[in-house]
Design an enzyme around this catalytic site. Structure first.
Site, PDB file in Angstrom:
ATOM      1  N   ASP A 196      89.217  -2.757  77.738  1.00  0.00           N
ATOM      2  CA  ASP A 196      87.959  -3.411  77.346  1.00  0.00           C
ATOM      3  C   ASP A 196      86.970  -2.338  76.925  1.00  0.00           C
ATOM      4  O   ASP A 196      87.313  -1.147  76.900  1.00  0.00           O
ATOM      5  CB  ASP A 196      87.408  -4.283  78.494  1.00  0.00           C
ATOM      6  CG  ASP A 196      86.716  -5.526  77.945  1.00  0.00           C
ATOM      7  OD1 ASP A 196      85.750  -5.368  77.185  1.00  0.00           O
ATOM      8  OD2 ASP A 196      87.136  -6.642  78.262  1.00  0.00           O
ATOM      9  N   HIS A 270      85.839  -5.913  72.070  1.00  0.00           N
ATOM     10  CA  HIS A 270      86.085  -5.381  73.427  1.00  0.00           C
ATOM     11  C   HIS A 270      86.935  -4.113  73.365  1.00  0.00           C
ATOM     12  O   HIS A 270      87.827  -3.920  74.195  1.00  0.00           O
ATOM     13  CB  HIS A 270      86.792  -6.430  74.295  1.00  0.00           C
ATOM     14  CG  HIS A 270      85.914  -7.582  74.693  1.00  0.00           C
ATOM     15  ND1 HIS A 270      85.095  -7.557  75.799  1.00  0.00           N
ATOM     16  CD2 HIS A 270      85.727  -8.801  74.136  1.00  0.00           C
ATOM     17  CE1 HIS A 270      84.445  -8.712  75.910  1.00  0.00           C
ATOM     18  NE2 HIS A 270      84.814  -9.488  74.909  1.00  0.00           N
ATOM     19  N   GLU A 334      85.157 -12.929  71.545  1.00  0.00           N
ATOM     20  CA  GLU A 334      83.847 -12.276  71.487  1.00  0.00           C
ATOM     21  C   GLU A 334      83.864 -11.019  70.606  1.00  0.00           C
ATOM     22  O   GLU A 334      83.541  -9.931  71.071  1.00  0.00           O
ATOM     23  CB  GLU A 334      83.403 -11.903  72.905  1.00  0.00           C
ATOM     24  CG  GLU A 334      83.205 -13.121  73.790  1.00  0.00           C
ATOM     25  CD  GLU A 334      82.791 -12.747  75.216  1.00  0.00           C
ATOM     26  OE1 GLU A 334      81.892 -13.400  75.748  1.00  0.00           O
ATOM     27  OE2 GLU A 334      83.389 -11.813  75.796  1.00  0.00           O
TER      28      GLU A 334
HETATM   29  C1  ACM Z   1      86.257 -14.408  78.049  1.00  0.00           C
HETATM   30  O1  ACM Z   1      85.814 -14.830  79.131  1.00  0.00           O
HETATM   31  N1  ACM Z   1      85.500 -13.641  77.279  1.00  0.00           N
HETATM   32  C2  ACM Z   1      87.579 -14.734  77.592  1.00  0.00           C
END
Ligand code: ACM
Length: 616
Positions: A196, A270, A334
């Site tokens: 991440d 991420h 995201e």
């Molecule tokens: C997530 O909770 N961003 C998959």
């Protein structure tokens, strides 16, 4: 919420019901339990007969017996003349069963003379988990197992627990402890969130800087994301990663417990830890990057260049050499489009590929990765954002932003795993609305909410419903700095997840689950040294009760826990009155009395303080 005396009567009747648990304390509740009179008395002379001595499930049972002080002889029934063995005082573990058993199913028959467990594949292992839950030791080497016939198999093939090891790192012994818990509750997929913005946690031999650089951040935000609580950082370097040898060790450990591991390598968002190690992965390699020190999402994401795709293919090749499972999770959630919008390269690529916009570019990205992963004989899973701009042809979707993504994907004929935060499946959310809860990301996902979740949306046709292959709870660890906190956040909610994933819908019963079975399982965890959230005493929900005479009936949330109470407004502790029998209160007219309770377990763990306002 206003409750009346009716509530109290219900609590009374529940107490009587506690003598008569139809599921014999087993979590997740089996498909069918027929209780019979009597017990099988397990003692040092009991012989364990097995037809597959090298089977993982049989090995697991042997290890369990040794660890628990049993000294029984194990006999391979293929190597002996069965006539020499009376079946009296035997436990038979068999994969060679007659008749039908559904996938992962088992049949467990216990009578006063013998125990016979037959399982299909992993079913033998799950039957052993049930048997272990039923073994109530009387003294070391001795136990009584209640007579019953249990037939059982899972509702869903995918039963998952996720763990984010990027925001905080958890070492190999803890990962094994986590897998032990999963196995005991018949969960079979460990979604390992390995990378991440805040850290890259898996050794990749071809790109050593991913861990040399990407596994370390200079410091960590204290409290919630910057600007929310404070701008304080801890000024302390943080890091950690798994070597490939450690990864292999964990994979074998999981395999021995019939758990598949789904590794997640996040892209294209991420990815700041990877970009910090190799800035050429970004759309602006001249920029100075650092592994993210706060929570939330970085705007710096992978750039969809040929160089990036080559590097990701290389990384995934190493990942696929390590992990034998069908699924590779490629993230996809995201992904801010800011860096792509600023990039001439991305603009040209959108035009060259006839894409509509940056969402199309995200689909192009995921589609390229899927093609590569499929070419290696594997399948991708992605978070539900991978639907935006067009879904890759063979992708399985994890629906996390509610069920909408999952419903859309199933309607398109794609497999779906349900993990919606709105369904109580985000175990980083708080377990009650009380300010006494520890720091979490927020939200409210109490045990009852997780338990009530049904992964199959009514909006789908029965054909489409078949694409819901399972369910998973997610454990994001921004606010879980220690293994104990992880345990606190997942327990007892993981018990509820196991029942959502395994138990037929018609067998689910929250009152029986929480008040008759969870109480026993938490007592076991208490004795074994696990951390967990102690629920408040049953009957003590924060509420208002009206009436002249108020009868309060409480029951402990953990077997053996003590309940202490006050009516003086102060928070109770072990120096206060202990609840022993129902309490009768007669509040003065036009006044109210606050009954506050705390439950303290045998190991000293404490619930939050509950508060009932009683008055006229
Ligand atoms: C997530 O909770 N961003 C998959």
């Amino acid at each position: 919420m206003k409750h009346t005396l009716l509530l109290i009567l219900l609590v009374c009747s529940t107490h009587a019901f506690a003598q008569n648990d139809p599921y014999l304390g087993i979590i997740p509740a089996p498909v069918s339990v027929t209780k019979n009179v009597g017990e099988f008395k397990f003692n040092p002379e009991t012989i364990i007969l097995v037809d597959t001595p090298d089977n993982r499930a049989v090995r697991y049972f042997n290890d369990y017996l040794k660890k628990s002080g049993y000294v029984n002889t194990v006999v391979d029934i293929n190597r002996v003349d069965r006539k020499n063995y009376s079946l009296k005082n035997t436990i038979t573990l068999s994969l060679n069963f007659k008749g039908d058993l559904p996938a992962e199913g088992y049949k467990l028959q216990i009578n006063g003379q013998q125990v016979i467990l037959e399982g299909r594949g992993a079913g033998l292992f799950y039957g052993i988990q049930t048997l272990i839950q039923m073994i109530h030791g009387t003294s070391p080497g001795y136990a009584n197992i209640p007579c019953a016939i249990i037939k059982d198999y899972p509702r869903f093939p995918y039963r998952g627990m996720h763990l984010d090891v990027a925001r905080h790192f958890f070492d190999v012994p803890f990962i094994k402890r986590y897998l032990d818990l999963m196995a005991a509750y018949k969960l079979n997929n460990f979604h390992w969130h390995l990378t991440d913005d805040q850290g890259w946690r898996i050794e990749i031999k071809k790109y050593p800087k991913l861990t040399e650089v990407g596994s370390n951040r200079a410091q960590t935000k204290i409290g919630r994301a910057a600007g929310v609580d404070s701008d304080l950082y801890d000024n302390t370097p943080y890091g950690g990663f798994y070597t490939q040898d450690q990864v292999q060790d964990i994979i074998h450990y999981a395999e021995d417990r019939y758990i598949n591991i789904v590794p997640e390598i996040e892209m294209p968002g991420h990815s700041l830890a990877a970009i910090t190690a190799y800035p050429e992965l970004s759309c602006d390699p001249s920029k100075a990057y650092k592994v993210r020190e706060t929570w939330g999402v970085s705007d710096d994401v992978l750039c969809p260049t040929e160089e990036t795709f080559k590097m990701i293919d290389d990384i995934l090749r190493e990942v696929m050499e390590l992990f034998p499972g069908k699924y590779i999770h490629i993230g996809g959630d995201e992904c801010p489009k800011i860096a792509w919008k600023k990039s001439d390269f991305c603009r040209r690529l959108i035009s060259d590929q006839n894409l509509n916009d940056e969402n199309g570019l995200q689909s192009y990205f995921i589609g390229r990765i899927e093609k590569f992963v499929n070419s290696q004989g594997r399948q991708i899973i992605g978070w539900d954002e991978i639907l935006e701009g067009g879904l890759a042809p063979n992708a399985t979707v994890m629906s996390w932003r509610g069920e909408g993504g999952g419903i859309a994907a199933a309607q398109l004929g794609h497999d779906v795993i349900m993990t919606p935060g709105s369904g109580g499946l985000y175990f980083d959310h708080a377990q009650s609305k009380s300010p006494q809860e520890p720091l979490t990301i927020g939200g409210n996902a109490p045990l009852a909410k997780t338990y009530a979740y049904d992964p199959v949306p009514a909006a789908l046709t029965s054909e489409q419903q078949k694409h819901i292959i399972g369910v998973q709870a997610n454990v994001w660890t921004e606010y879980m700095t220690t293994p104990s906190k992880v345990e606190y956040m997942i327990l007892p909610r993981m018990f509820a997840l196991s029942e959502v994933a395994w138990t037929p819908k018609g067998n689910k019963d929250y009152k029986n689950f929480s008040q008759q079975r969870v109480t026993k399982h938490l007592a076991k965890l208490d004795a074994e040294g696990y951390d967990y959230r102690v629920p408040i005493a049953y009957g003590s929900d924060d509420t208002t009760i009206s009436g002249d005479k108020i009868n309060v009936v409480l029951s402990p949330p953990v077997d053996g826990a003590k309940i202490y109470y006050t009516i003086d407004g102060y928070n109770p502790r072990e120096t206060d009155l202990e609840y022993k029998t129902p309490l009768l209160f007669t509040p003065p007219e036009h006044k109210s009395i606050h009954l506050k309770t705390i439950s303290i377990t045998p190991s000293g763990k404490r619930s939050i303080v509950s508060d009932i306002k009683m008055g006229n």
